[in-house]
Design an enzyme around this catalytic site. Structure first.
Site, mmCIF file in Angstrom:
data_model
loop_
_atom_site.group_PDB
_atom_site.id
_atom_site.type_symbol
_atom_site.label_atom_id
_atom_site.label_comp_id
_atom_site.label_asym_id
_atom_site.label_seq_id
_atom_site.Cartn_x
_atom_site.Cartn_y
_atom_site.Cartn_z
ATOM 1 N N ARG A 48 -51.852 27.618 -20.255
ATOM 2 C CA ARG A 48 -50.979 26.709 -20.385
ATOM 3 C C ARG A 48 -50.515 26.324 -21.790
ATOM 4 N NH1 ARG A 48 -50.954 21.397 -21.584
ATOM 5 N NH2 ARG A 48 -49.182 19.947 -20.907
ATOM 6 N N LYS B 113 -58.966 17.840 -8.227
ATOM 7 C CA LYS B 113 -58.579 18.277 -9.273
ATOM 8 C C LYS B 113 -59.587 19.272 -9.996
ATOM 9 C CE LYS B 113 -56.789 16.551 -13.846
ATOM 10 N NZ LYS B 113 -57.630 17.211 -14.698
ATOM 11 N N GLU C 197 -55.770 27.273 -11.600
ATOM 12 C CA GLU C 197 -56.916 26.562 -12.507
ATOM 13 C C GLU C 197 -57.870 27.713 -12.455
ATOM 14 O OE1 GLU C 197 -57.848 23.083 -14.936
ATOM 15 O OE2 GLU C 197 -55.908 24.103 -14.009
#
Length: 664
Positions: A136, A115, A170
């Site tokens: 986002r 992550k 990301e």
């Protein structure tokens, strides 16, 4: 240039060559030409584009260095929501998730992947060309940061084989880049960036893309949001396809079908964590088969087919070199550990809080010890324990001094129901006076710009002030006479002092330095009692009727105003024209009857600013999550409050959704 080529053809050729070599360098880590050769191709393209502006293409490799500055970011509605994941903090919680999945899917296979600790974005391609990059936001609506995304060199500006596609990734700042930028900022005397995640978020939201380009951000793509052209039915196959299309996809991912295999890979990734060139804060466990995901379905705000296992705070051992003591504005002597620098959660740590003497004795912490350090919530450094077994010789037990290092008066141990503290109770203590005035003028109190610690010390040492109220009688000529203070600086400071007279009752109550009273509590007292003089006679019973006020906090207020010297300070402030009556800042009632809890770091506003916006619309802000909470406004590094809200099913919003609520 080949004479048979037109300028247009040569520009297209150069763009294709540069993109190819960029991919080989940034994505594949396998460059085929030297930096010098690459730079020559780039400069040739720039020159030709400058000579032929009619051949402009927003996806030219030259856009990597940044284009025109923007006035603001436009809103983007995501065609497919960018959902968040449920966090789990233990292997027991992880096993429960796996068992729940197996109740619906007989033999599930999971993708286990790092992550990345960065900022989530969606990248949209139309006819094979990059068109929109958006943050986002709240999952439904984000901000158009396309110009900044174009500066991320591992983002392909064009792709072959698929025309229309949206992917999610990301954006992050590599550790080496973060450290280099902070070294440069330190050499210029600028404030350091807190950590790579915040640095990446701030860089991607720069209105000037040339600034973002200099930050050298990178990206990992981890999900296919939308495409009719990719027919794979598993997440892992899709990532392989995205890699072939030129996207920089997640590394160190693995498929696993058993709980033991999943845990083993989580531990493997955790062991890699210190050596990775980027920050990770956990491991994502996703059901790999897309049809299985459909069977499992979606929750109210998170999918039922994935969770994020969050690593416990990173811990490291280092040497405790010394214990430094600092006297605060309320007379508390606070110990701080001075450490041999150690890297934790993306930053170098050389200091950690020790709280009080009981904390030091309970953990048997001694100067010279090897200690384990971590960052609580990946933010605040703290000492977990000492390691007496590593002492090579007997070390002295640490003791607090018996007399104040500032005024020489005896110190007292004050339990006060809030934890043990060593306190100087001399109200005339010079160090306390300095800290009290520094607090009074601070940004969240009276907000007097230009009154830093050095200026406060000069004013005190020259006898121009003795307390906060004296600030309002200062003259330009007095300040101008101080060392390193010119006429203009003196005028600016007097203007700032005069302007603070209208700061408002809430700020005054916070500024005068009542023990245990923060900004929220000060606001509640201002609303309840309306004037500063009314606070003089407030009783413990009246104060404890307010939300989040316990008896200890109420007694702190009553004891403060029972002292004549404190009342006199308040009277002198009022005589100096400081406004000490409450004026309602209500601008609307859209939050009437709603209770908010704020946690974490918001991207563009402080929690104090957000609280003021809520309260000015008749909402209430409390410090703890309960069943009575309506909304939790969460930012980066949100901790246990967020977890509790998730468990209670309370609506969680981010800054983008909060702003939309403000707009009605």
């Amino acid at each position: 240039m080949d004479n048979s080529m037109t300028v247009s053809e040569r520009i297209k050729q150069l763009r294709a060559m540069i993109e190819y070599h960029s991919k080989r360098y940034y994505n594949d880590d396998a460059p085929e030409i030297s930096d010098y050769e690459y730079d020559r191709l780039f400069e040739t393209l720039k020159k030709l584009e400058a000579e032929h502006p009619e051949l402009y293409d927003p996806n030219s490799p030259t856009s990597r260095v940044g284009g025109r500055a923007l006035d603001k970011f436009e809103k983007v509605e995501h065609r497919v929501r960018l959902d968040s994941l449920t966090d789990v903090f233990s292997f027991e919680e992880l096993k429960k998730f796996i068992d729940t999945v197996k109740e619906t899917v007989s033999e599930p296979v999971f993708s286990v992947e790092p992550k990345i600790d960065g900022l989530s974005v969606a990248l949209e391609y139309v006819d094979g060309k990059f068109t929109v990059g958006a943050t986002r936001g709240d999952g439904s609506t984000g901000e158009n940061v396309s110009e900044n995304i174009r500066t991320v060199r591992s983002v392909p500006l064009s792709i072959d084989g698929v025309k229309n596609i949206t992917v999610r990734g990301e954006v992050y700042m590599p550790r080496a880049v973060f450290e280099e930028i902070n070294r440069e900022r330190e050499s210029r005397g600028e404030a350091l960036m807190a950590n790579p995640r915040n640095a990446a978020a701030g860089s991607l939201r720069q209105l000037d893309p040339t600034v973002c380009a200099k930050r050298r951000l990178d990206i990992f793509v981890f999900n296919l949001q939308e495409s009719d052209e990719i027919q794979s039915r598993s997440h892992s196959e899709i990532l392989d396809t995205l890699s072939k299309l030129g996207f920089h996809v997640l590394e160190n991912r693995r498929l696993a079908s058993s709980y033991d295999d999943i845990v083993a890979h989580i531990e493997r990734i955790g062991a890699m964590r210190p050596t990775l060139p980027y920050d990770i804060d956990g491991v994502v466990i996703k059901v790999d088969d897309l049809d299985d995901r459909i069977l499992l379905g979606e929750g109210t705000s998170t999918p039922k087919w994935a969770v994020a296992y969050k690593f416990p705070p990173e811990e490291k051992q280092t040497k405790l070199l010394d214990i430094e003591l600092a006297l605060g504005r309320t007379g508390v002597l606070t110990p701080t550990a001075i450490l041999s620098p150690v890297r934790l959660a993306g930053t170098s740590v050389s200091r950690a809080a020790l709280h009080n003497i009981d904390f030091i004795r309970e953990k048997d912490i001694r100067i010279g010890d090897t200690v384990t350090v971590r960052k609580a919530g990946d933010i605040i450094p703290e000492i977990v324990c000492s390691h007496p077994e590593k002492r090579e010789q007997e070390l002295a037990v640490f003791s607090m001094p018996t007399h104040c290092p500032s005024c020489g008066e005896p110190l007292v141990k004050d339990d006060g129901g809030m934890g043990s503290a060593t306190r100087c109770i001399n109200s005339s203590c010079p160090a306390q006076q300095i800290r009290m005035i520094e607090h009074f003028v601070s940004r969240n109190a009276m907000n007097i710009d230009g009154l830093g610690p050095q200026v406060v010390e000069k004013l005190l040492s020259e006898g121009l002030i003795k307390d906060s109220a004296d600030l309002y009688s200062l003259k330009v000529e007095q300040i101008e006479a101080l060392d390193r203070m010119g006429r203009k600086s003196a005028e600016n400071l007097v203007n700032a002092i005069n302007g603070s007279r209208n700061a408002g009752l809430e700020r005054v109550i916070f500024a005068i330095g009542i023990r245990n009273i923060g900004e929220v509590a000060a606001g509640a007292l201002a609303k309840r009692f309306r004037t500063l003089t009314a606070c003089f006679d407030a009783t413990v019973e009246e104060i404890t009727e307010l939300d989040d006020f316990g008896e200890i906090t109420a007694r702190s207020v009553v004891e403060f105003f029972s002292e004549e010297k404190n009342r006199e300070l308040c009277r002198r402030l009022m005589d100096a024209g400081v406004k000490c009556e409450y004026e309602s800042s209500i601008v609307g009632n859209i939050f009437e009857g709603k209770t908010f809890v704020l946690t974490g770091t918001l991207p563009t506003m402080t929690r104090d600013e957000a609280s003021a916006m809520i309260e000015s619309r008749m909402g209430k802000v409390t410090s703890s999550v309960s069943k009575k909470t309506d909304y939790v406004l969460a930012g980066a590094a949100a901790g246990s409050k967020l977890t509790k809200a998730q468990n209670l099913g309370i609506k969680i919003i981010d800054e983008e959704e909060f702003k939309r609520m403000l707009e009605g």
